[in-house]
Write a protein that holds these residues in place. Sequence first.
Motif, mmCIF file in Angstrom:
data_model
loop_
_atom_site.group_PDB
_atom_site.id
_atom_site.type_symbol
_atom_site.label_atom_id
_atom_site.label_comp_id
_atom_site.label_asym_id
_atom_site.label_seq_id
_atom_site.Cartn_x
_atom_site.Cartn_y
_atom_site.Cartn_z
ATOM 1 N N PRO A 166 0.709 -1.324 0.005
ATOM 2 C CA PRO A 166 -0.059 -0.013 -0.188
ATOM 3 C C PRO A 166 0.923 1.345 -0.103
ATOM 4 C CG PRO A 166 -0.322 -1.373 2.140
ATOM 5 C CD PRO A 166 0.619 -2.234 1.264
ATOM 6 N N GLY A 167 0.396 2.345 -0.592
ATOM 7 C CA GLY A 167 0.908 3.663 -0.661
ATOM 8 C C GLY A 167 1.869 3.811 -1.638
ATOM 9 N N GLY A 168 2.129 2.840 -2.600
ATOM 10 C CA GLY A 168 3.134 2.968 -3.631
ATOM 11 C C GLY A 168 2.518 2.848 -4.889
ATOM 12 N N GLY A 169 3.103 3.236 -5.856
ATOM 13 C CA GLY A 169 2.758 3.262 -7.417
ATOM 14 C C GLY A 169 1.411 4.356 -7.565
ATOM 15 N N SER A 170 0.731 3.762 -8.614
ATOM 16 C CA SER A 170 -0.570 4.653 -8.754
ATOM 17 C C SER A 170 -1.858 3.898 -8.257
ATOM 18 C CB SER A 170 -0.745 4.784 -10.334
ATOM 19 O OG SER A 170 -0.905 3.506 -11.038
ATOM 20 N N GLY A 171 -2.806 4.657 -7.901
ATOM 21 C CA GLY A 171 -3.975 3.935 -7.266
ATOM 22 C C GLY A 171 -5.367 4.943 -7.694
ATOM 23 N N PRO A 172 -6.346 4.733 -7.108
ATOM 24 C CA PRO A 172 -6.605 3.509 -6.353
ATOM 25 C C PRO A 172 -6.650 2.178 -7.199
ATOM 26 C CG PRO A 172 -8.639 4.616 -6.715
ATOM 27 C CD PRO A 172 -7.644 5.654 -7.391
ATOM 28 N N SER A 173 -6.934 1.181 -6.510
ATOM 29 C CA SER A 173 -6.803 -0.492 -7.116
ATOM 30 C C SER A 173 -7.273 -1.503 -6.363
ATOM 31 C CB SER A 173 -5.458 -0.833 -7.715
ATOM 32 O OG SER A 173 -4.580 -1.038 -6.418
ATOM 33 N N LEU A 174 -7.567 -2.620 -7.310
ATOM 34 C CA LEU A 174 -8.183 -3.606 -6.562
ATOM 35 C C LEU A 174 -6.950 -4.602 -6.547
ATOM 36 C CD1 LEU A 174 -11.882 -3.875 -7.725
ATOM 37 C CD2 LEU A 174 -11.112 -3.444 -5.497
ATOM 38 N N ASP A 175 -6.544 -4.804 -5.266
ATOM 39 C CA ASP A 175 -5.448 -5.801 -5.217
ATOM 40 C C ASP A 175 -5.812 -7.486 -4.944
ATOM 41 O OD1 ASP A 175 -3.798 -3.534 -5.475
ATOM 42 O OD2 ASP A 175 -3.414 -3.433 -3.331
ATOM 43 N N TYR A 176 -5.742 -8.293 -6.058
ATOM 44 C CA TYR A 176 -6.390 -9.545 -5.805
ATOM 45 C C TYR A 176 -5.087 -10.671 -5.324
ATOM 46 C CZ TYR A 176 -10.381 -8.586 -8.702
ATOM 47 O OH TYR A 176 -11.684 -8.271 -9.171
ATOM 48 N N MET A 177 -5.589 -11.563 -4.342
ATOM 49 C CA MET A 177 -4.826 -12.572 -3.839
ATOM 50 C C MET A 177 -5.356 -13.654 -3.846
ATOM 51 S SD MET A 177 -2.976 -10.473 -0.607
ATOM 52 C CE MET A 177 -1.880 -9.043 -0.863
ATOM 53 N N ARG A 178 -4.550 -14.884 -4.167
ATOM 54 C CA ARG A 178 -5.307 -16.097 -4.049
ATOM 55 C C ARG A 178 -5.735 -16.575 -2.707
ATOM 56 N NH1 ARG A 178 -1.624 -20.613 -6.665
ATOM 57 N NH2 ARG A 178 -1.442 -18.931 -8.317
ATOM 58 N N SER A 179 -7.006 -16.595 -2.459
ATOM 59 C CA SER A 179 -7.552 -17.170 -1.195
ATOM 60 C C SER A 179 -7.759 -18.514 -0.720
ATOM 61 C CB SER A 179 -8.543 -16.402 -0.784
ATOM 62 O OG SER A 179 -9.698 -16.587 -1.839
ATOM 63 N N LYS A 180 -7.979 -19.410 -2.121
ATOM 64 C CA LYS A 180 -8.385 -20.538 -1.946
ATOM 65 C C LYS A 180 -8.165 -21.713 -3.048
ATOM 66 C CE LYS A 180 -12.608 -23.590 -0.583
ATOM 67 N NZ LYS A 180 -14.121 -23.436 -0.112
ATOM 68 N N GLU A 181 -7.537 -22.823 -2.770
ATOM 69 C CA GLU A 181 -7.277 -23.761 -3.784
ATOM 70 C C GLU A 181 -8.034 -25.162 -3.532
ATOM 71 O OE1 GLU A 181 -3.238 -24.387 -4.091
ATOM 72 O OE2 GLU A 181 -2.873 -22.363 -4.169
ATOM 73 N N ASN A 182 -8.732 -25.650 -4.585
ATOM 74 C CA ASN A 182 -9.363 -26.724 -4.802
ATOM 75 C C ASN A 182 -8.847 -27.712 -5.729
ATOM 76 O OD1 ASN A 182 -11.358 -25.998 -2.528
ATOM 77 N ND2 ASN A 182 -12.573 -24.896 -4.209
ATOM 78 N N LYS A 183 -8.376 -28.747 -5.233
ATOM 79 C CA LYS A 183 -7.682 -29.915 -6.147
ATOM 80 C C LYS A 183 -8.118 -31.176 -5.907
ATOM 81 C CE LYS A 183 -3.241 -27.423 -6.173
ATOM 82 N NZ LYS A 183 -1.789 -27.277 -6.009
ATOM 83 N N LYS A 184 -8.857 -31.762 -7.008
ATOM 84 C CA LYS A 184 -9.449 -33.135 -6.815
ATOM 85 C C LYS A 184 -9.438 -33.854 -7.948
ATOM 86 C CE LYS A 184 -13.981 -31.086 -7.157
ATOM 87 N NZ LYS A 184 -15.130 -30.883 -6.510
ATOM 88 N N ILE A 185 -9.712 -35.227 -7.813
ATOM 89 C CA ILE A 185 -9.594 -36.265 -8.984
ATOM 90 C C ILE A 185 -10.972 -36.586 -9.288
ATOM 91 C CG2 ILE A 185 -8.969 -38.315 -10.007
ATOM 92 C CD1 ILE A 185 -6.514 -38.203 -8.395
ATOM 93 N N ILE A 186 -11.451 -36.224 -10.474
ATOM 94 C CA ILE A 186 -12.906 -36.568 -10.726
ATOM 95 C C ILE A 186 -12.812 -37.531 -12.189
ATOM 96 C CG2 ILE A 186 -13.876 -34.525 -9.803
ATOM 97 C CD1 ILE A 186 -13.974 -33.288 -12.502
#
Length: 232
Positions: A166-186
């Motif tokens: 925060p506080g750097g670069g140009s803004g405003p912005s929406l910062d996306y972060m990976r919150s969940k991973e689902n891995k399975k065999i089907i």
Amino acid sequence: MKRLIKLFLLLLCISKYCHGQDIRTDKKPIAFTNGFSTIVSDESNELDIYAGVLLERNNGWGYGFDFTRSAYTAESTKGIPPVTEIENFEGTELPSGIEKRFTYNSKRDNRLYSLSPNVFKSFALNKTRSLSIFVMGGPSIIYSEDYEYTAKYSPASSCGFGFCFPGGGSGPSLDYMRSKENKKIIFGGFSKISLRYTFTRVVGVELSAYGNLNGVKSVYGLQFGVVLGRLF
């Protein structure tokens, strides 16, 4: 580009000679396919790959195996999420033209890795069998990777090296972060139709339309690749 055109014309000349020599044998055809794939049923930021092997009888029936990777954009990264789902935002309306940013190496399409044993039937479209259609289908064993992302509002931010500052670069912005991973065999169902042109007895190209029906993400797309082996 000129070299590619010359190579294509050379292969056409060789194919005309080879098909005119009637060098077919009694050995059963076997083909190895590989190339590029892309889905058309959804958005995707990646060019996929595929590979396969086809063992054919002299009557056109055969069996084979197909491996395809299908990538598609995660739903949580499409468009702008509702303001109620955005972290660190208390207003009722986002600034116009707000920028979407992702942490370093965090943005990744969802993926399906499918291995499909199949039965197929080939249909020759000319006497020399240089042009053929292959129709195939069978079950699929699928390994799926499904990612979800969370958007955080920042008046000004700069993303890099795995973090959003925060506080750097140009803004405003929406910062996306990976919150969940689902891995399975089907398990699913596979189908494919291919148009193949053979330049010589051992080299050809194919254009295909494929589909995979499953409980996570059913997809269909196009493939273009090279065919190698004992083709006729």
